[in-house]
Design an enzyme around this catalytic site. Structure first.
Site, PDB file in Angstrom:
ATOM      1  N   ASP A  10     -17.837 -15.742 -96.865  1.00 47.82           N
ATOM      2  CA  ASP A  10     -16.433 -16.184 -96.772  1.00 47.82           C
ATOM      3  C   ASP A  10     -16.202 -17.398 -97.678  1.00 47.82           C
ATOM      4  O   ASP A  10     -15.903 -18.477 -97.203  1.00 47.82           O
ATOM      5  CB  ASP A  10     -16.072 -16.506 -95.309  1.00 47.82           C
ATOM      6  CG  ASP A  10     -16.975 -17.574 -94.669  1.00 47.82           C
ATOM      7  OD1 ASP A  10     -18.124 -17.768 -95.141  1.00 47.82           O
ATOM      8  OD2 ASP A  10     -16.519 -18.231 -93.710  1.00 47.82           O
ATOM      9  N   HIS A 241     -25.209 -25.826 -95.094  1.00 52.61           N
ATOM     10  CA  HIS A 241     -25.364 -24.713 -94.145  1.00 52.61           C
ATOM     11  C   HIS A 241     -25.871 -23.434 -94.829  1.00 52.61           C
ATOM     12  O   HIS A 241     -26.982 -22.979 -94.581  1.00 52.61           O
ATOM     13  CB  HIS A 241     -24.019 -24.423 -93.473  1.00 52.61           C
ATOM     14  CG  HIS A 241     -23.503 -25.543 -92.631  1.00 52.61           C
ATOM     15  ND1 HIS A 241     -24.182 -26.053 -91.557  1.00 52.61           N
ATOM     16  CD2 HIS A 241     -22.358 -26.261 -92.699  1.00 52.61           C
ATOM     17  CE1 HIS A 241     -23.478 -27.017 -90.995  1.00 52.61           C
ATOM     18  NE2 HIS A 241     -22.366 -27.171 -91.668  1.00 52.61           N
TER      19      HIS A 241
HETATM   20  C1  BDR Z   1     -20.648 -22.145 -91.381  1.00 49.55           C
HETATM   21  O1  BDR Z   1     -19.224 -22.134 -91.224  1.00 49.55           O
HETATM   22  C2  BDR Z   1     -18.590 -22.171 -92.475  1.00 49.55           C
HETATM   23  O2  BDR Z   1     -17.621 -23.163 -92.523  1.00 49.55           O
HETATM   24  C3  BDR Z   1     -19.662 -22.438 -93.491  1.00 49.55           C
HETATM   25  O3  BDR Z   1     -19.404 -21.754 -94.695  1.00 49.55           O
HETATM   26  C4  BDR Z   1     -20.915 -21.948 -92.853  1.00 49.55           C
HETATM   27  O4  BDR Z   1     -21.131 -20.573 -93.103  1.00 49.55           O
HETATM   28  C5  BDR Z   1     -21.201 -23.429 -90.807  1.00 49.55           C
HETATM   29  O5  BDR Z   1     -20.925 -23.511 -89.441  1.00 49.55           O
HETATM   30 CA    CA Z   2     -19.946 -19.391 -94.861  1.00 48.70          CA
END
Ligand code: BDR
Ligand code: CA
Length: 291
Positions: A10, A241
């Site tokens: 995403d 992340h």
């Molecule tokens: C996840 O949530 C999204 O905002 C980031 O891309 C990552 O995949 C972290 O909690």
């Molecule tokens: Ca993500």
């Protein structure tokens, strides 16, 4: 031989970092990107995936558009305060030249796994709707997949989308419960890991020094993302992340793992919480628990 990977994504600032990290790693062969809502709505995720491949000069890699909403509800909406209105740090890039495939993400995933059994790893770094839809349409993908390595969830630490839940899982808990419950090897790289993977201002500054299109792009989209973390967490810099899941694919021995059965809370204030069975041998497994 390079390991074949489909990244379900995403994009998203940290997704962009993860995609470029994978593309820059000769150990990985990214055979497709599939888009999903989360940081942005699905059509923008698709356009961003195409834009990122153009920046990386890898427009040969196909993009398949995914679901617009979670399995049982409407999507609650994107997070422009984290990733920008455009999901790319508010650079507002021109439209991509390429188009996504004519088939949806779930079908692309099924076709790729069927054609190359045992060879393809799924790396979802967004909500798990596309993966759950693929599982529902063709349960044999469990036998065909090499491994599933996902960024999402929080086993023993608090959430980031609610006090209970991490954002990717919170966006479609029903899908996540299907993915964790299926008979295939899933490795969850959750907040337990990623809140310990921290990039400091000096690390971030390095992106501007490499002089290649991918690192230049990341250095341009990071300031918006960094402002969010510095304003909302007791941190200088960012948490990394999605790239942490790619790092696990490249070098799993950097990580400590635990093997725990996992379910996902789908109701109430804990909606989206990943629930591992951590109690040891005396505790009944989730499958034996009565509710
Ligand atoms: C996840 O949530 C999204 O905002 C980031 O891309 C990552 O995949 C972290 O909690
Ligand atoms: Ca993500």
């Amino acid at each position: 031989m390079a390991r074949k990977v489909i990244i379900d994504t995403d994009p998203g600032v940290d997704d962009s970092m993860a995609i470029f990290f994978a593309l820059a790693s000769p150990e990985l062969d990214v055979i497709g990107l599939t888009s999903i809502f989360g940081n942005v709505r699905t059509p923008l995720a698709t356009a961003n995936a195409l834009r990122l491949l153009e920046i990386a000069d890898r427009a040969d890699i196909p993009v398949a558009q995914g679901a617009h909403d979670p399995l049982t509800r409407l999507f609650e909406g994107p997070v422009p305060f984290v990733h920008g209105e455009d999901g790319q740090g508010e650079l507002f890039l021109p439209a991509p030249s390429a188009q996504p495939l004519a088939i949806p993400a779930a079908q692309f995933i099924i076709e790729q796994l069927r054609a190359q059994p045992g060879e393809v790893t799924l790396a979802p770094i967004g909500p798990l709707t596309n993966i759950a839809l693929a599982l529902r349409l063709e349960p044999r993908i469990c036998e065909w997949v090499d491994e599933v390595v996902l960024m999402g969830g929080n086993a023993l630490v608090p959430g980031n989308a609610s006090p209970a839940a991490e954002a990717n899982i919170r966006n479609d808990p029903e899908a996540a419960d299907l993915v964790f419950g299926a008979d295939w090897p899933v490795t969850m790289v959750g907040l337990d890991v990623t809140l310990r993977v921290h990039m400091r201002p000096a690390d971030i500054a390095e992106y501007a020094t490499h002089g290649n299109a991918m690192s230049d792009h990341i250095s341009r989209i990071l300031p918006h993302y960094r402002r969010y973390f510095e304003a909302n967490y007791d941190a200088r810099g960012i948490f990394v992340h999605d790239s942490s899941a790619i790092a696990y694919l490249l070098q799993p021995d950097l990580f400590q793992t635990r093997r725990w059965p996992m379910r996902v809370t789908t109701a109430g204030i804990g909606r989206g919480k990943t629930l591992p069975t951590t109690g040891g041998q005396t505790l009944p497994a989730w499958s034996d628990t009565r509710w």
